[in-house]
Scaffold this motif. Sequence first.
Motif, PDB file in Angstrom:
ATOM      1  N   LEU A 177       3.052   6.787  -1.976  1.00  0.00           N
ATOM      2  CA  LEU A 177       4.134   7.137  -2.632  1.00  0.00           C
ATOM      3  C   LEU A 177       3.798   7.588  -4.022  1.00  0.00           C
ATOM      4  O   LEU A 177       4.314   9.223  -4.417  1.00  0.00           O
ATOM      5  N   PRO A 178       2.876   7.020  -4.701  1.00  0.00           N
ATOM      6  CA  PRO A 178       2.828   7.236  -5.910  1.00  0.00           C
ATOM      7  C   PRO A 178       2.175   8.979  -5.905  1.00  0.00           C
ATOM      8  O   PRO A 178       2.377  10.060  -6.873  1.00  0.00           O
ATOM      9  N   ALA A 179       1.257   8.659  -4.781  1.00  0.00           N
ATOM     10  CA  ALA A 179       0.348  10.142  -4.988  1.00  0.00           C
ATOM     11  C   ALA A 179       1.474  10.926  -4.632  1.00  0.00           C
ATOM     12  O   ALA A 179       1.366  12.117  -4.736  1.00  0.00           O
ATOM     13  N   LEU A 180       2.488  10.722  -3.754  1.00  0.00           N
ATOM     14  CA  LEU A 180       3.373  12.121  -2.845  1.00  0.00           C
ATOM     15  C   LEU A 180       4.061  12.866  -4.140  1.00  0.00           C
ATOM     16  O   LEU A 180       3.661  13.828  -4.180  1.00  0.00           O
ATOM     17  N   GLN A 181       4.566  11.479  -4.835  1.00  0.00           N
ATOM     18  CA  GLN A 181       5.004  12.218  -6.374  1.00  0.00           C
ATOM     19  C   GLN A 181       4.504  12.928  -7.344  1.00  0.00           C
ATOM     20  O   GLN A 181       4.920  13.630  -7.506  1.00  0.00           O
ATOM     21  N   LEU A 182       2.986  12.356  -7.151  1.00  0.00           N
ATOM     22  CA  LEU A 182       2.827  12.708  -8.217  1.00  0.00           C
ATOM     23  C   LEU A 182       1.706  14.524  -7.691  1.00  0.00           C
ATOM     24  O   LEU A 182       2.330  15.361  -8.680  1.00  0.00           O
ATOM     25  N   THR A 241       0.887  -0.740  -0.340  1.00  0.00           N
ATOM     26  CA  THR A 241      -0.237   0.397   0.518  1.00  0.00           C
ATOM     27  C   THR A 241       1.231   1.462   0.235  1.00  0.00           C
ATOM     28  O   THR A 241       0.749   2.327  -0.813  1.00  0.00           O
ATOM     29  N   VAL A 242       1.567   1.130   0.312  1.00  0.00           N
ATOM     30  CA  VAL A 242       2.779   2.393   0.556  1.00  0.00           C
ATOM     31  C   VAL A 242       3.688   2.445  -0.322  1.00  0.00           C
ATOM     32  O   VAL A 242       3.343   3.986  -1.200  1.00  0.00           O
ATOM     33  N   PHE A 243       4.118   1.596  -1.075  1.00  0.00           N
ATOM     34  CA  PHE A 243       4.796   1.838  -2.426  1.00  0.00           C
ATOM     35  C   PHE A 243       3.354   2.170  -3.270  1.00  0.00           C
ATOM     36  O   PHE A 243       4.179   2.316  -4.694  1.00  0.00           O
ATOM     37  N   SER A 244       2.589   1.433  -3.666  1.00  0.00           N
ATOM     38  CA  SER A 244       1.625   1.614  -4.631  1.00  0.00           C
ATOM     39  C   SER A 244       0.662   2.683  -4.450  1.00  0.00           C
ATOM     40  O   SER A 244       0.118   3.302  -5.544  1.00  0.00           O
TER      41      SER A 244
END
Length: 154
Positions: free
Chosen positions: A29-34, A23-26
């Motif tokens: 973190l992608p939402a934070l990257q966005l 959940t964290v890496f999928s």
Amino acid sequence: MSLDEAAEAALRERWSRSQRHITVFSVVLPALQLLLCTMIVVTAGDGSIWPTVISLAPVAIAAVVLRLWLRHQAPLDPQLWRPAAFLAVGVQLLFVAVPAYDIATSRTSDALTGPAILFFLSWAVAVATCVSAHRASRALLTPLWPSWDRQTCV
């Protein structure tokens, strides 16, 4: 508690831990990257909204594809989680963060403040994504008993 029950409890706990890392890496973190890529693109942009939306498409697509792939493949092959995370963050960085950072630093005189911090944070999130994918995979693939070897079972 029998040996089978102990192993089942250990595997259940490992599965739960790996799901948290997934959940964290999928998702997280992608939402934070966005968000970080959005901030970099906004600082690089000239105020118009459509170039920003179009340039963020690869970030959103990479995040969604990673999540959908993991939803269907996650229980099947934990060894592919790290390469999938690496590919997703690679797309996010190479297609959005790096070009937007280049544009932002060429347009502003204070290139080492806002855009540089956001760019550094996007790389930190990329590394955290890959580390979290590695930890999810290790949570499932580490042997239950480290001293166990194949010769004792044969």
